[in-house]
Design an enzyme around this catalytic site. Structure first.
Site, PDB file in Angstrom:
ATOM      1  N   ASN A   6      15.695  14.410  15.915  1.00 46.64           N
ATOM      2  CA  ASN A   6      15.491  13.460  15.038  1.00 46.64           C
ATOM      3  C   ASN A   6      15.997  11.876  15.446  1.00 46.64           C
ATOM      4  O   ASN A   6      15.637  10.967  14.904  1.00 46.64           O
ATOM      5  CB  ASN A   6      16.247  13.789  13.709  1.00 46.64           C
ATOM      6  CG  ASN A   6      17.831  14.048  14.283  1.00 46.64           C
ATOM      7  OD1 ASN A   6      18.104  14.687  15.352  1.00 46.64           O
ATOM      8  ND2 ASN A   6      18.954  13.479  13.668  1.00 46.64           N
ATOM      9  N   HIS A   7      16.111  11.632  16.484  1.00 46.34           N
ATOM     10  CA  HIS A   7      16.473  10.387  17.317  1.00 46.34           C
ATOM     11  C   HIS A   7      15.364   9.678  18.056  1.00 46.34           C
ATOM     12  O   HIS A   7      15.287   8.834  18.923  1.00 46.34           O
ATOM     13  CB  HIS A   7      17.815  10.374  18.179  1.00 46.34           C
ATOM     14  CG  HIS A   7      18.886  10.730  17.297  1.00 46.34           C
ATOM     15  ND1 HIS A   7      19.542   9.765  16.368  1.00 46.34           N
ATOM     16  CD2 HIS A   7      19.822  11.734  17.254  1.00 46.34           C
ATOM     17  CE1 HIS A   7      20.597  10.307  15.828  1.00 46.34           C
ATOM     18  NE2 HIS A   7      20.854  11.639  16.291  1.00 46.34           N
ATOM     19  N   HIS A  90      14.771  22.215  16.575  1.00 43.70           N
ATOM     20  CA  HIS A  90      15.789  20.933  16.165  1.00 43.70           C
ATOM     21  C   HIS A  90      16.104  21.010  14.769  1.00 43.70           C
ATOM     22  O   HIS A  90      15.541  20.528  14.149  1.00 43.70           O
ATOM     23  CB  HIS A  90      15.565  19.722  16.995  1.00 43.70           C
ATOM     24  CG  HIS A  90      16.471  18.871  17.210  1.00 43.70           C
ATOM     25  ND1 HIS A  90      17.153  18.725  18.213  1.00 43.70           N
ATOM     26  CD2 HIS A  90      17.049  17.951  16.378  1.00 43.70           C
ATOM     27  CE1 HIS A  90      18.195  17.653  18.290  1.00 43.70           C
ATOM     28  NE2 HIS A  90      17.845  17.178  16.852  1.00 43.70           N
ATOM     29  N   HIS A 115      20.478  20.350  17.850  1.00 41.16           N
ATOM     30  CA  HIS A 115      20.836  19.340  17.010  1.00 41.16           C
ATOM     31  C   HIS A 115      22.464  19.289  16.456  1.00 41.16           C
ATOM     32  O   HIS A 115      22.980  18.486  16.240  1.00 41.16           O
ATOM     33  CB  HIS A 115      19.967  19.546  15.832  1.00 41.16           C
ATOM     34  CG  HIS A 115      20.201  18.343  14.634  1.00 41.16           C
ATOM     35  ND1 HIS A 115      20.232  16.962  14.734  1.00 41.16           N
ATOM     36  CD2 HIS A 115      20.872  18.633  13.438  1.00 41.16           C
ATOM     37  CE1 HIS A 115      20.641  16.578  13.699  1.00 41.16           C
ATOM     38  NE2 HIS A 115      21.052  17.208  12.889  1.00 41.16           N
ATOM     39  N   HIS A 117      25.287  20.285  17.982  1.00 39.70           N
ATOM     40  CA  HIS A 117      25.991  19.761  19.025  1.00 39.70           C
ATOM     41  C   HIS A 117      27.386  21.228  19.154  1.00 39.70           C
ATOM     42  O   HIS A 117      28.225  20.872  19.806  1.00 39.70           O
ATOM     43  CB  HIS A 117      26.608  18.622  18.901  1.00 39.70           C
ATOM     44  CG  HIS A 117      25.657  17.507  19.106  1.00 39.70           C
ATOM     45  ND1 HIS A 117      26.017  16.217  19.600  1.00 39.70           N
ATOM     46  CD2 HIS A 117      24.429  17.393  18.743  1.00 39.70           C
ATOM     47  CE1 HIS A 117      25.232  15.546  19.499  1.00 39.70           C
ATOM     48  NE2 HIS A 117      24.045  16.027  19.157  1.00 39.70           N
TER      49      HIS A 117
HETATM   50 FE   LIG Z   1      19.637  15.870  16.464  1.00 39.21          FE
END
Ligand SMILES: [Fe+2]
Length: 198
Positions: A6-7, A90, A115, A117
């Site tokens: 998403n980044h 993700h 995603h 972490h």
């Molecule tokens: Fe992410």
């Protein structure tokens, strides 16, 4: 291969690079006009072609197209190019990641969630021969709030005010997943990896 999430568009100039990058894939379900690709094939060290697929979840995360809308065609395309197929999904929600792993059981080698972490304790080989883990975890500083200096993340959460995030430093470890497969791309084992870095 490097997979994204998403980044992907956090740095605007990256879009231009992504158009021609052969070893970087972005989530396939960002919309048809987005630059880059969600599927690439590279040779492993022994010459075996490996297809890498990148998808993004749509629960609790902003994603233009549902991953379930594109996954069948995308995986069919991957299967026409390689027997060993690794899917990086993700996504935020554990349920969505488990559902995707079930959808792809018997069709790909591994479905690896990313995603959050935070590494999950469900590394497994499913009945159809597809390895899966809900989240591979984070390589980085674990004495933190998912990589960020805790006091900065907490300040933002307490006040809602913008705070510039900085990476933390302590408790660095490498996390991921180790999957073994046969020549047909069927997973034989799947093991979460967690290695402290001194
Ligand atoms: Fe992410």
């Amino acid at each position: 291969m490097i997979t994204l999430g998403n980044h992907v568009w956090r740095r605007r100039e990256f879009a231009q690079y992504l158009k021609s990058a052969e070893r970087v894939v972005r989530p396939a379900n960002l919309g048809s006009s987005a630059p880059g690709s969600g599927l690439a094939v590279v040779d492993a060290e022994d010459g075996t072609p490996v297809a890498v697929v990148n998808l993004q979840g749509s629960l609790f995360i902003s994603t233009p197209v549902s991953p379930f809308e594109v996954v069948d065609e995308l995986v069919e395309q991957a299967r026409s190019l390689a027997k060993v197929i690794v899917v990086d999904f993700h996504a935020e929600a554990t349920s969505e990641k488990i559902a995707m792993a079930r959808v792809l059981d018997g069709l790909v080698t591994a479905v690896i969630g990313t995603h959050t972490h935070v590494q999950t304790s469900d590394a497994r080989v499913q009945p159809g021969g597809t390895a899966a883990i809900t989240d591979a975890g984070m390589t980085g500083p674990h004495d933190s709030v998912i990589g960020v200096k805790a006091e900065l993340a907490i300040a933002r959460m307490r006040t809602g005010m913008p705070v510039r995030f900085e990476p933390a430093e302590g408790g660095v470890r490498i996390e991921g997943v180790l999957v073994e497969c046969d020549a047909d791309g069927r997973a034989l084992s799947c093991e979460a990896v967690r290695v402290p870095v001194p």
